[in-house]
Write a protein that holds these residues in place. Sequence first.
Motif, mmCIF file in Angstrom:
data_model
loop_
_atom_site.group_PDB
_atom_site.id
_atom_site.type_symbol
_atom_site.label_atom_id
_atom_site.label_comp_id
_atom_site.label_asym_id
_atom_site.label_seq_id
_atom_site.Cartn_x
_atom_site.Cartn_y
_atom_site.Cartn_z
ATOM 1 N N PHE A 267 0.833 -1.211 0.000
ATOM 2 C CA PHE A 267 0.000 0.000 0.000
ATOM 3 C C PHE A 267 0.868 1.261 0.000
ATOM 4 N N LEU A 268 1.900 1.274 0.831
ATOM 5 C CA LEU A 268 2.725 2.483 0.941
ATOM 6 C C LEU A 268 3.486 2.779 -0.354
ATOM 7 N N SER A 269 3.804 1.739 -1.122
ATOM 8 C CA SER A 269 4.445 1.967 -2.427
ATOM 9 C C SER A 269 3.482 2.699 -3.364
ATOM 10 N N ALA A 270 2.201 2.314 -3.310
ATOM 11 C CA ALA A 270 1.195 3.024 -4.107
ATOM 12 C C ALA A 270 1.012 4.441 -3.579
ATOM 13 N N ALA A 271 0.991 4.591 -2.243
ATOM 14 C CA ALA A 271 0.824 5.918 -1.638
ATOM 15 C C ALA A 271 1.984 6.845 -2.001
ATOM 16 N N ALA A 272 3.175 6.264 -2.198
ATOM 17 C CA ALA A 272 4.339 7.072 -2.577
ATOM 18 C C ALA A 272 4.115 7.768 -3.916
ATOM 19 N N GLN A 273 3.342 7.111 -4.790
ATOM 20 C CA GLN A 273 3.090 7.677 -6.122
ATOM 21 C C GLN A 273 1.964 8.705 -6.117
ATOM 22 N N ARG A 274 1.206 8.760 -5.036
ATOM 23 C CA ARG A 274 0.078 9.692 -4.939
ATOM 24 C C ARG A 274 0.383 10.858 -4.001
ATOM 25 N N SER A 275 1.642 10.979 -3.583
ATOM 26 C CA SER A 275 2.013 12.029 -2.642
ATOM 27 C C SER A 275 3.439 12.483 -2.941
ATOM 28 N N ARG A 276 3.765 13.684 -2.490
ATOM 29 C CA ARG A 276 5.119 14.205 -2.710
ATOM 30 C C ARG A 276 5.908 14.345 -1.420
ATOM 31 N N ARG A 277 5.189 14.586 -0.295
ATOM 32 C CA ARG A 277 5.895 14.906 0.944
ATOM 33 C C ARG A 277 5.656 13.899 2.070
ATOM 34 N N LEU A 278 4.528 13.213 2.038
ATOM 35 C CA LEU A 278 4.142 12.370 3.171
ATOM 36 C C LEU A 278 5.201 11.319 3.487
ATOM 37 N N LYS A 279 5.548 11.194 4.775
ATOM 38 C CA LYS A 279 6.349 10.054 5.219
ATOM 39 C C LYS A 279 5.471 8.804 5.117
ATOM 40 N N LEU A 280 6.080 7.680 4.786
ATOM 41 C CA LEU A 280 5.345 6.432 4.545
ATOM 42 C C LEU A 280 5.728 5.459 5.657
ATOM 43 N N ILE A 281 4.812 5.259 6.601
ATOM 44 C CA ILE A 281 5.151 4.556 7.841
ATOM 45 C C ILE A 281 4.418 3.213 7.915
ATOM 46 N N THR A 282 5.172 2.160 8.150
ATOM 47 C CA THR A 282 4.526 0.874 8.437
ATOM 48 C C THR A 282 4.084 0.915 9.892
ATOM 49 N N GLY A 283 2.822 0.624 10.112
ATOM 50 C CA GLY A 283 2.306 0.783 11.482
ATOM 51 C C GLY A 283 1.563 -0.433 11.988
ATOM 52 N N ALA A 284 2.185 -1.615 11.990
ATOM 53 C CA ALA A 284 3.610 -1.882 11.856
ATOM 54 C C ALA A 284 3.802 -3.220 11.134
ATOM 55 N N VAL A 285 5.049 -3.470 10.667
ATOM 56 C CA VAL A 285 5.344 -4.805 10.144
ATOM 57 C C VAL A 285 5.610 -5.756 11.311
ATOM 58 N N LEU A 286 5.396 -7.057 11.061
ATOM 59 C CA LEU A 286 5.442 -8.075 12.119
ATOM 60 C C LEU A 286 6.585 -9.059 11.847
ATOM 61 N N PRO A 287 7.738 -8.869 12.488
ATOM 62 C CA PRO A 287 8.866 -9.781 12.246
ATOM 63 C C PRO A 287 8.532 -11.247 12.518
ATOM 64 N N ALA A 288 7.592 -11.519 13.406
ATOM 65 C CA ALA A 288 7.245 -12.917 13.720
ATOM 66 C C ALA A 288 6.792 -13.681 12.484
ATOM 67 N N PHE A 289 6.213 -12.982 11.491
ATOM 68 C CA PHE A 289 5.657 -13.662 10.315
ATOM 69 C C PHE A 289 6.426 -13.346 9.034
ATOM 70 N N ASN A 290 7.603 -12.714 9.153
ATOM 71 C CA ASN A 290 8.356 -12.300 7.975
ATOM 72 C C ASN A 290 9.831 -12.671 8.141
ATOM 73 N N HIS A 291 10.404 -13.263 7.107
ATOM 74 C CA HIS A 291 11.837 -13.536 7.152
ATOM 75 C C HIS A 291 12.584 -12.203 7.032
ATOM 76 N N PRO A 292 13.602 -11.966 7.866
ATOM 77 C CA PRO A 292 14.284 -10.663 7.821
ATOM 78 C C PRO A 292 14.929 -10.348 6.478
ATOM 79 N N LEU A 293 15.398 -11.370 5.753
ATOM 80 C CA LEU A 293 15.980 -11.096 4.428
ATOM 81 C C LEU A 293 14.938 -10.527 3.476
ATOM 82 N N LYS A 294 13.739 -11.062 3.523
ATOM 83 C CA LYS A 294 12.660 -10.569 2.655
ATOM 84 C C LYS A 294 12.224 -9.169 3.085
ATOM 85 N N LEU A 295 12.075 -8.993 4.392
ATOM 86 C CA LEU A 295 11.611 -7.712 4.912
ATOM 87 C C LEU A 295 12.614 -6.602 4.621
ATOM 88 N N ALA A 296 13.888 -6.863 4.813
ATOM 89 C CA ALA A 296 14.913 -5.838 4.558
ATOM 90 C C ALA A 296 14.910 -5.419 3.089
#
Length: 360
Positions: A68-97
Amino acid sequence: MEHTEGNMIDVGLAFFPDVDERDRGAAEYFAQCLDFVELGDRLGFQHVRIVEHYFRRYGGYSPNPIVFLSAAAQRSRRLKLITGAVLPAFNHPLKLAGEIGMLDAISGGRAEIGFARAFLPHEFQRFGVDMNESRDRFEEGVQVVRELLAEEEVAHHGKFHRFPPTTSLPRPTQRPHPPFWIAALSTEESFRMAGELGYGIMAQPVVPDSLRRNLDVYRKAWQESGRPGEGHVMLAFHMLCMPDGETARSTGREPINRYLRMLVEGASEWTTGADSADYPGYRKMIEKLRQDDFDRLHERGSALVGSPDEITKMLLDYHAACGGFETASIQFYFSDIDPELARSSLELFATQVMPALQRA
């Protein structure tokens, strides 16, 4: 994560989908959210933020906030794009990074990454992750993602993940890595960890006294780590702003009650036998949430529903009562609120409340 000069409180947009196909199709929902991103960018909001949850109406439309935030990046110029929040328990760190590096590049260095432990038993069950490993998985995940973003040729041999020397691509646009946040609900340990590591804290506006105690723990840990300043605190609020306060309250009451029902439904296993030493007090907390309603939220200041003057006073009063916070993340398009009502509420808030949040 710099605090905007001249603002007492920075304000951003939070999206927490509590919907499914019975309420609103995903294509329609996200089209509306992205229109709001464009509007928020124009109106001077500071960030856009979205959750990671799965499988149920409570957040399930957003299994990957970075998409979603990648799409939001294209619809905005200034907004910070914040994950609120990603869950390391369900994501491999190599993929997340790698995904974080990609978002940071696509947005021209506007990514900010919030991490959370996850707390819904049904998600742990479906991913086959033991809730009693929750804190260890979280701490290892955050540490490894930070190393992968900040350094090259990172090797790791941990409790949950092992890999040979690896350079994560793409490298982050912000060096050494995008600003990090830790989401915390009520566990003092999470507040202390965020302060020690020098990360921002994402918290909920619970009873001001208990929040103040946890924020004191966070700020003390921040200062003892030798960093300048006192850290960065973000609180999330529901908001409905209308010219007449009584109309706003009668309009907002049922959608907020519905949101609370979705939360309790999403966390229902806590009340039917789920238990974990990693989550002390959670069963009692969810039982208590079952008793919560609009009036209680409004009374303790976590539902900003009313006229512009009333909302301004609520925000500033809460700011004083809890010992201060730098950022408010506003959930304005929630439950079954009409999109046009959400739009007018956002515009009224931007023109009449936000100017009053400037430093005198």
